[in-house]
Scaffold this motif. Structure first.
Motif, PDB file in Angstrom:
ATOM      1  N   ILE A   8       0.851  -1.188   0.000  1.00 27.09           N
ATOM      2  CA  ILE A   8       0.000   0.000   0.000  1.00 27.09           C
ATOM      3  C   ILE A   8       0.886   1.237   0.000  1.00 27.09           C
ATOM      4  CG2 ILE A   8      -2.034  -1.049   1.059  1.00 27.09           C
ATOM      5  CD1 ILE A   8      -1.142   0.008   3.754  1.00 27.09           C
ATOM      6  N   GLY A   9       0.349   2.314  -0.530  1.00 29.83           N
ATOM      7  CA  GLY A   9       1.082   3.573  -0.587  1.00 29.83           C
ATOM      8  C   GLY A   9       0.479   4.447  -1.659  1.00 29.83           C
ATOM      9  N   ALA A  10       0.855   5.691  -1.654  1.00 31.69           N
ATOM     10  CA  ALA A  10       0.301   6.668  -2.592  1.00 31.69           C
ATOM     11  C   ALA A  10       0.656   6.314  -4.027  1.00 31.69           C
ATOM     12  CB  ALA A  10       0.819   8.061  -2.255  1.00 31.69           C
ATOM     13  N   SER A  11      -0.190   6.745  -4.929  1.00 32.78           N
ATOM     14  CA  SER A  11       0.069   6.575  -6.353  1.00 32.78           C
ATOM     15  C   SER A  11       1.372   7.275  -6.717  1.00 32.78           C
ATOM     16  CB  SER A  11      -1.094   7.182  -7.145  1.00 32.78           C
ATOM     17  OG  SER A  11      -0.881   7.041  -8.517  1.00 32.78           O
ATOM     18  N   GLY A  12       2.228   6.571  -7.428  1.00 33.31           N
ATOM     19  CA  GLY A  12       3.493   7.160  -7.859  1.00 33.31           C
ATOM     20  C   GLY A  12       4.693   6.803  -6.997  1.00 33.31           C
ATOM     21  N   VAL A  13       4.484   6.103  -5.873  1.00 34.82           N
ATOM     22  CA  VAL A  13       5.635   5.758  -5.028  1.00 34.82           C
ATOM     23  C   VAL A  13       6.447   4.608  -5.608  1.00 34.82           C
ATOM     24  CG1 VAL A  13       4.649   6.653  -2.880  1.00 34.82           C
ATOM     25  CG2 VAL A  13       4.337   4.236  -3.475  1.00 34.82           C
ATOM     26  N   GLU A 120       9.446  14.979  -3.408  1.00 35.42           N
ATOM     27  CA  GLU A 120      10.073  15.454  -4.641  1.00 35.42           C
ATOM     28  C   GLU A 120      10.228  14.326  -5.668  1.00 35.42           C
ATOM     29  OE1 GLU A 120      13.342  14.594  -1.638  1.00 35.42           O
ATOM     30  OE2 GLU A 120      11.480  15.724  -1.586  1.00 35.42           O
ATOM     31  N   VAL A 121      10.490  13.117  -5.186  1.00 36.40           N
ATOM     32  CA  VAL A 121      10.573  11.954  -6.080  1.00 36.40           C
ATOM     33  C   VAL A 121       9.187  11.627  -6.627  1.00 36.40           C
ATOM     34  CG1 VAL A 121      11.077   9.472  -6.170  1.00 36.40           C
ATOM     35  CG2 VAL A 121      12.613  11.015  -4.928  1.00 36.40           C
ATOM     36  N   LEU A 122       8.207  11.662  -5.747  1.00 31.52           N
ATOM     37  CA  LEU A 122       6.832  11.388  -6.160  1.00 31.52           C
ATOM     38  C   LEU A 122       6.365  12.384  -7.218  1.00 31.52           C
ATOM     39  CD1 LEU A 122       4.306   9.711  -5.765  1.00 31.52           C
ATOM     40  CD2 LEU A 122       3.722  11.151  -3.829  1.00 31.52           C
ATOM     41  N   ARG A 123       6.645  13.683  -7.015  1.00 30.40           N
ATOM     42  CA  ARG A 123       6.263  14.716  -7.987  1.00 30.40           C
ATOM     43  C   ARG A 123       6.888  14.421  -9.352  1.00 30.40           C
ATOM     44  NH1 ARG A 123       7.104  19.006  -5.342  1.00 30.40           N
ATOM     45  NH2 ARG A 123       4.986  19.760  -5.162  1.00 30.40           N
ATOM     46  N   ARG A 124       8.179  14.113  -9.358  1.00 26.84           N
ATOM     47  CA  ARG A 124       8.871  13.825 -10.622  1.00 26.84           C
ATOM     48  C   ARG A 124       8.245  12.618 -11.331  1.00 26.84           C
ATOM     49  NH1 ARG A 124      13.565  11.738  -9.065  1.00 26.84           N
ATOM     50  NH2 ARG A 124      13.046   9.691  -9.846  1.00 26.84           N
ATOM     51  N   ARG A 125       7.950  11.570 -10.578  1.00 27.65           N
ATOM     52  CA  ARG A 125       7.356  10.371 -11.177  1.00 27.65           C
ATOM     53  C   ARG A 125       5.970  10.651 -11.746  1.00 27.65           C
ATOM     54  NH1 ARG A 125       8.997   6.032  -6.478  1.00 27.65           N
ATOM     55  NH2 ARG A 125      11.194   5.856  -7.052  1.00 27.65           N
ATOM     56  N   VAL A 127       4.812  13.522 -12.835  1.00 30.37           N
ATOM     57  CA  VAL A 127       4.966  14.341 -14.047  1.00 30.37           C
ATOM     58  C   VAL A 127       5.394  13.452 -15.215  1.00 30.37           C
ATOM     59  CG1 VAL A 127       6.375  16.158 -15.112  1.00 30.37           C
ATOM     60  CG2 VAL A 127       5.399  16.510 -12.837  1.00 30.37           C
ATOM     61  N   GLU A 128       6.370  12.581 -14.982  1.00 24.83           N
ATOM     62  CA  GLU A 128       6.862  11.697 -16.039  1.00 24.83           C
ATOM     63  C   GLU A 128       5.788  10.727 -16.511  1.00 24.83           C
ATOM     64  OE1 GLU A 128      10.302   9.866 -14.283  1.00 24.83           O
ATOM     65  OE2 GLU A 128      11.541  11.665 -14.559  1.00 24.83           O
ATOM     66  N   ARG A 129       4.939  10.291 -15.608  1.00 26.77           N
ATOM     67  CA  ARG A 129       3.867   9.354 -15.955  1.00 26.77           C
ATOM     68  C   ARG A 129       2.864   9.999 -16.911  1.00 26.77           C
ATOM     69  NH1 ARG A 129       0.821   6.470 -11.051  1.00 26.77           N
ATOM     70  NH2 ARG A 129      -0.254   8.444 -10.917  1.00 26.77           N
ATOM     71  N   GLY A 130       2.629  11.302 -16.746  1.00 24.62           N
ATOM     72  CA  GLY A 130       1.803  12.061 -17.680  1.00 24.62           C
ATOM     73  C   GLY A 130       0.312  11.784 -17.644  1.00 24.62           C
ATOM     74  N   ARG A 131      -0.212  11.246 -16.559  1.00 32.10           N
ATOM     75  CA  ARG A 131      -1.654  10.980 -16.468  1.00 32.10           C
ATOM     76  C   ARG A 131      -2.451  12.153 -15.925  1.00 32.10           C
ATOM     77  NH1 ARG A 131      -1.807   5.460 -13.202  1.00 32.10           N
ATOM     78  NH2 ARG A 131      -0.482   4.236 -14.550  1.00 32.10           N
ATOM     79  N   ILE A 137      -1.701  16.823  -9.916  1.00 32.20           N
ATOM     80  CA  ILE A 137      -0.486  16.323  -9.275  1.00 32.20           C
ATOM     81  C   ILE A 137      -0.321  16.954  -7.900  1.00 32.20           C
ATOM     82  CG2 ILE A 137       2.053  16.392  -9.378  1.00 32.20           C
ATOM     83  CD1 ILE A 137       1.758  15.895 -12.422  1.00 32.20           C
ATOM     84  N   GLU A 138      -0.538  18.253  -7.801  1.00 35.37           N
ATOM     85  CA  GLU A 138      -0.412  18.920  -6.495  1.00 35.37           C
ATOM     86  C   GLU A 138      -1.435  18.384  -5.505  1.00 35.37           C
ATOM     87  OE1 GLU A 138       2.166  20.691  -5.493  1.00 35.37           O
ATOM     88  OE2 GLU A 138       2.901  20.253  -7.511  1.00 35.37           O
ATOM     89  N   ARG A 139      -2.663  18.147  -5.964  1.00 36.68           N
ATOM     90  CA  ARG A 139      -3.681  17.554  -5.087  1.00 36.68           C
ATOM     91  C   ARG A 139      -3.272  16.145  -4.660  1.00 36.68           C
ATOM     92  NH1 ARG A 139      -6.749  20.566  -8.525  1.00 36.68           N
ATOM     93  NH2 ARG A 139      -7.234  18.868  -9.956  1.00 36.68           N
ATOM     94  N   ARG A 140      -2.696  15.396  -5.586  1.00 38.67           N
ATOM     95  CA  ARG A 140      -2.255  14.039  -5.265  1.00 38.67           C
ATOM     96  C   ARG A 140      -1.104  14.070  -4.259  1.00 38.67           C
ATOM     97  NH1 ARG A 140      -3.375   9.027  -7.184  1.00 38.67           N
ATOM     98  NH2 ARG A 140      -4.569   9.604  -9.006  1.00 38.67           N
ATOM     99  N   LEU A 141      -0.197  15.036  -4.403  1.00 36.80           N
ATOM    100  CA  LEU A 141       0.908  15.154  -3.445  1.00 36.80           C
ATOM    101  C   LEU A 141       0.404  15.501  -2.048  1.00 36.80           C
ATOM    102  CD1 LEU A 141       3.530  16.992  -5.674  1.00 36.80           C
ATOM    103  CD2 LEU A 141       3.710  14.657  -4.758  1.00 36.80           C
ATOM    104  N   GLU A 142      -0.574  16.385  -1.982  1.00 33.14           N
ATOM    105  CA  GLU A 142      -1.174  16.713  -0.679  1.00 33.14           C
ATOM    106  C   GLU A 142      -1.842  15.470  -0.091  1.00 33.14           C
ATOM    107  OE1 GLU A 142      -2.139  18.252   2.784  1.00 33.14           O
ATOM    108  OE2 GLU A 142      -0.806  19.205   1.330  1.00 33.14           O
ATOM    109  N   ARG A 143      -2.539  14.735  -0.936  1.00 29.27           N
ATOM    110  CA  ARG A 143      -3.181  13.496  -0.487  1.00 29.27           C
ATOM    111  C   ARG A 143      -2.117  12.493  -0.020  1.00 29.27           C
ATOM    112  NH1 ARG A 143      -6.674  11.566   2.350  1.00 29.27           N
ATOM    113  NH2 ARG A 143      -7.430   9.527   1.804  1.00 29.27           N
ATOM    114  N   HIS A 144      -0.988  12.450  -0.722  1.00 24.56           N
ATOM    115  CA  HIS A 144       0.116  11.568  -0.345  1.00 24.56           C
ATOM    116  C   HIS A 144       0.578  11.883   1.081  1.00 24.56           C
ATOM    117  CE1 HIS A 144       3.999   9.550  -0.350  1.00 24.56           C
ATOM    118  NE2 HIS A 144       4.605  10.695  -0.202  1.00 24.56           N
ATOM    119  N   ARG A 145       0.731  13.158   1.396  1.00 22.82           N
ATOM    120  CA  ARG A 145       1.158  13.554   2.739  1.00 22.82           C
ATOM    121  C   ARG A 145       0.113  13.150   3.783  1.00 22.82           C
ATOM    122  NH1 ARG A 145       3.584  17.519  -0.543  1.00 22.82           N
ATOM    123  NH2 ARG A 145       1.728  18.819  -0.668  1.00 22.82           N
ATOM    124  N   GLU A 146      -1.165  13.351   3.448  1.00 23.36           N
ATOM    125  CA  GLU A 146      -2.246  12.956   4.364  1.00 23.36           C
ATOM    126  C   GLU A 146      -2.262  11.446   4.578  1.00 23.36           C
ATOM    127  OE1 GLU A 146      -5.941  14.379   2.780  1.00 23.36           O
ATOM    128  OE2 GLU A 146      -5.229  16.455   2.695  1.00 23.36           O
TER     129      GLU A 146
END
Length: 186
Positions: A8-13, A120-125, A127-131, A137-146
């Motif tokens: 389990i873990g956030a999308s992009g990890v 920062e790694v998650l953000r890069r991934r 962006v590279e994934r392009g979905r 992406i910013e909302r997903r990063l905030e969700r990742h922290r939560e």
């Protein structure tokens, strides 16, 4: 009875990358595919289904676990139970929301593992994934922290794999969990 390694873990990890590395290094470990209601990427162990086809599989009892996230349906086929019954190690990209149901369904066979990566790694991934758009992406990063906070508070004893560095280091950590050198039972 085998063991179900439930990542389990956030999308992009990098859960799917870790699963692919495990599949290559350890062919005796079986990587379960997910059924989902969107087209899957090349690096995912997924079978894309339409909403109606997914519903039929659910109604026929062909899914041993399913959940809804990000506007999509995800499911795990009953073949996972057959694999576990044969004593195999099965790896799965799971969902934290479905973790209580997975625990009820698989009991002592379930070994949950939290996969993380620095923001920062998650953000890069992502962006590279392009979905997703930059805003998504910013909302997903905030969700990742939560989610990271929730997982740490809800499951403090779960094994954690930092997948922000080399994939070989992450695979070594996963191997330690599977070989029982790291406790991760919930």
């Amino acid at each position: 009875m085998g063991q179900l390694i439930y990542l389990i873990g956030a999308s992009g990890v990098g859960k799917d990358s870790l699963l692919q590395a495990a599949r290559s290094a350890y062919p005796e470990w079986l990587v379960a595919h997910r059924y989902l209601t969107r087209a899957s990427g090349a690096d995912e162990d997924c079978v894309a289904l339409g909403d109606a086809e997914f519903a039929v599989r659910r109604e026929l009892g062909l899914l041993c676990l399913d959940w809804h996230a990000h506007g999509l349906n995800y499911g795990i086929g009953v073949e996972v139970e057959a694999w576990l019954a044969r004593g195999t190690t099965v790896l799965l990209n799971g969902s934290r929301r479905a973790l209580p149901r997975a625990r009820d369904r698989f009991g002592e066979a379930l070994v949950a593992v939290v996969v993380t990566a620095p923001s920062e790694v998650l953000r890069r991934r992502l962006v590279e994934r392009g979905r997703e758009s930059p805003g998504e992406i910013e909302r997903r990063l905030e969700r990742h922290r939560e989610v990271a906070r929730e997982l740490a508070e809800s499951f403090p004893r779960l094994a954690r794999i930092d997948n922000g560095g080399s994939l070989s280091d992450s695979l070594a950590e996963l191997t330690a969990v599977i070989e029982g050198r790291c406790s991760s039972r919930i």
